[in-house]
Design a protein around this motif. Structure first.
Motif, PDB file in Angstrom:
ATOM      1  N   LYS A 119      25.830 -15.818 -18.525  1.00 49.93           N
ATOM      2  CA  LYS A 119      26.987 -15.945 -17.630  1.00 49.93           C
ATOM      3  C   LYS A 119      27.903 -17.082 -18.060  1.00 49.93           C
ATOM      4  O   LYS A 119      28.316 -17.929 -17.263  1.00 49.93           O
ATOM      5  CB  LYS A 119      26.537 -16.136 -16.179  1.00 49.93           C
ATOM      6  N   SER A 120      28.236 -17.069 -19.347  1.00 54.36           N
ATOM      7  CA  SER A 120      29.076 -18.148 -19.872  1.00 54.36           C
ATOM      8  C   SER A 120      30.241 -17.627 -20.712  1.00 54.36           C
ATOM      9  O   SER A 120      30.676 -18.289 -21.641  1.00 54.36           O
ATOM     10  CB  SER A 120      28.221 -19.119 -20.696  1.00 54.36           C
ATOM     11  N   THR A 121      30.758 -16.431 -20.342  1.00 52.95           N
ATOM     12  CA  THR A 121      31.905 -15.911 -21.093  1.00 52.95           C
ATOM     13  C   THR A 121      33.193 -16.620 -20.708  1.00 52.95           C
ATOM     14  O   THR A 121      34.108 -16.721 -21.503  1.00 52.95           O
ATOM     15  CB  THR A 121      32.104 -14.396 -20.843  1.00 52.95           C
ATOM     16  N   GLY A 122      33.257 -17.107 -19.477  1.00 49.62           N
ATOM     17  CA  GLY A 122      34.510 -17.647 -18.976  1.00 49.62           C
ATOM     18  C   GLY A 122      35.428 -16.489 -18.602  1.00 49.62           C
ATOM     19  O   GLY A 122      34.999 -15.336 -18.518  1.00 49.62           O
ATOM     20  N   SER A 123      36.683 -16.799 -18.398  1.00 47.72           N
ATOM     21  CA  SER A 123      37.679 -15.780 -18.057  1.00 47.72           C
ATOM     22  C   SER A 123      37.900 -14.866 -19.263  1.00 47.72           C
ATOM     23  O   SER A 123      37.486 -15.201 -20.383  1.00 47.72           O
ATOM     24  CB  SER A 123      38.998 -16.458 -17.686  1.00 47.72           C
ATOM     25  N   PRO A 124      38.564 -13.729 -19.070  1.00 49.37           N
ATOM     26  CA  PRO A 124      38.855 -12.872 -20.225  1.00 49.37           C
ATOM     27  C   PRO A 124      39.597 -13.618 -21.346  1.00 49.37           C
ATOM     28  O   PRO A 124      39.306 -13.416 -22.525  1.00 49.37           O
ATOM     29  CB  PRO A 124      39.712 -11.758 -19.632  1.00 49.37           C
ATOM     30  N   GLU A 125      40.499 -14.488 -20.975  1.00 43.81           N
ATOM     31  CA  GLU A 125      41.232 -15.271 -21.971  1.00 43.81           C
ATOM     32  C   GLU A 125      40.303 -16.243 -22.701  1.00 43.81           C
ATOM     33  O   GLU A 125      40.390 -16.408 -23.923  1.00 43.81           O
ATOM     34  CB  GLU A 125      42.385 -16.046 -21.312  1.00 43.81           C
ATOM     35  N   GLN A 126      39.419 -16.886 -21.953  1.00 43.03           N
ATOM     36  CA  GLN A 126      38.468 -17.821 -22.557  1.00 43.03           C
ATOM     37  C   GLN A 126      37.479 -17.086 -23.460  1.00 43.03           C
ATOM     38  O   GLN A 126      37.117 -17.588 -24.522  1.00 43.03           O
ATOM     39  CB  GLN A 126      37.712 -18.590 -21.476  1.00 43.03           C
ATOM     40  N   LEU A 127      37.065 -15.902 -23.039  1.00 36.41           N
ATOM     41  CA  LEU A 127      36.159 -15.105 -23.852  1.00 36.41           C
ATOM     42  C   LEU A 127      36.819 -14.760 -25.189  1.00 36.41           C
ATOM     43  O   LEU A 127      36.188 -14.894 -26.245  1.00 36.41           O
ATOM     44  CB  LEU A 127      35.751 -13.820 -23.126  1.00 36.41           C
ATOM     45  N   ALA A 128      38.060 -14.326 -25.144  1.00 37.71           N
ATOM     46  CA  ALA A 128      38.776 -13.998 -26.379  1.00 37.71           C
ATOM     47  C   ALA A 128      38.815 -15.201 -27.312  1.00 37.71           C
ATOM     48  O   ALA A 128      38.579 -15.075 -28.517  1.00 37.71           O
ATOM     49  CB  ALA A 128      40.191 -13.523 -26.051  1.00 37.71           C
ATOM     50  N   GLU A 129      39.067 -16.366 -26.746  1.00 36.15           N
ATOM     51  CA  GLU A 129      39.101 -17.591 -27.558  1.00 36.15           C
ATOM     52  C   GLU A 129      37.725 -17.886 -28.155  1.00 36.15           C
ATOM     53  O   GLU A 129      37.615 -18.230 -29.328  1.00 36.15           O
ATOM     54  CB  GLU A 129      39.568 -18.760 -26.696  1.00 36.15           C
ATOM     55  N   LYS A 130      36.672 -17.738 -27.365  1.00 36.23           N
ATOM     56  CA  LYS A 130      35.309 -17.990 -27.866  1.00 36.23           C
ATOM     57  C   LYS A 130      34.941 -17.044 -28.995  1.00 36.23           C
ATOM     58  O   LYS A 130      34.238 -17.430 -29.931  1.00 36.23           O
ATOM     59  CB  LYS A 130      34.282 -17.839 -26.730  1.00 36.23           C
ATOM     60  N   LEU A 131      35.413 -15.790 -28.901  1.00 40.24           N
ATOM     61  CA  LEU A 131      35.104 -14.801 -29.928  1.00 40.24           C
ATOM     62  C   LEU A 131      36.065 -14.877 -31.118  1.00 40.24           C
ATOM     63  O   LEU A 131      35.819 -14.253 -32.146  1.00 40.24           O
ATOM     64  CB  LEU A 131      35.143 -13.389 -29.336  1.00 40.24           C
ATOM     65  N   GLY A 132      37.159 -15.607 -30.951  1.00 38.83           N
ATOM     66  CA  GLY A 132      38.142 -15.732 -32.025  1.00 38.83           C
ATOM     67  C   GLY A 132      38.952 -14.468 -32.231  1.00 38.83           C
ATOM     68  O   GLY A 132      39.342 -14.140 -33.358  1.00 38.83           O
ATOM     69  N   VAL A 133      39.219 -13.762 -31.121  1.00 39.46           N
ATOM     70  CA  VAL A 133      39.980 -12.517 -31.167  1.00 39.46           C
ATOM     71  C   VAL A 133      41.015 -12.537 -30.044  1.00 39.46           C
ATOM     72  O   VAL A 133      41.021 -13.432 -29.198  1.00 39.46           O
ATOM     73  CB  VAL A 133      39.054 -11.283 -31.016  1.00 39.46           C
TER      74      VAL A 133
END
Length: 75
Positions: free
Chosen positions: A20-34
């Motif tokens: 449960k550490s994806t963050g918001s959709p925007e934060q997830l995109a940043e974490k994945l580099g996409v």
């Protein structure tokens, strides 16, 4: 993107969702580099594989609604 890179990204996404550490959709995109759309495509792909994923506004993360482990198709 190479297949091996995609597998690593899906594995990392699974880890983030499981904890449960994806963050918001925007934060997830940043974490994945996409971009946000690509991150959403990864979420949809996991759902197609049977992952019971929902977004939780309380924890600000995607999460599994039931026990699930990643099983990527071969080939």
């Amino acid at each position: 993107m190479k297949a091996n890179d995609k597998l690593k990204t899906l594995s990392y996404l699974h880890y983030l969702i499981k904890h449960k550490s994806t963050g918001s959709p925007e934060q997830l995109a940043e974490k994945l580099g996409v971009c946000k759309r690509t991150a959403q495509n990864y979420i949809e792909y996991l759902k197609e594989l049977g992952a019971p994923i929902k977004y939780c506004h309380f924890s600000i993360s995607y999460c599994y609604t039931d026990m699930w482990d990643i099983r990527l198709p071969e080939g």
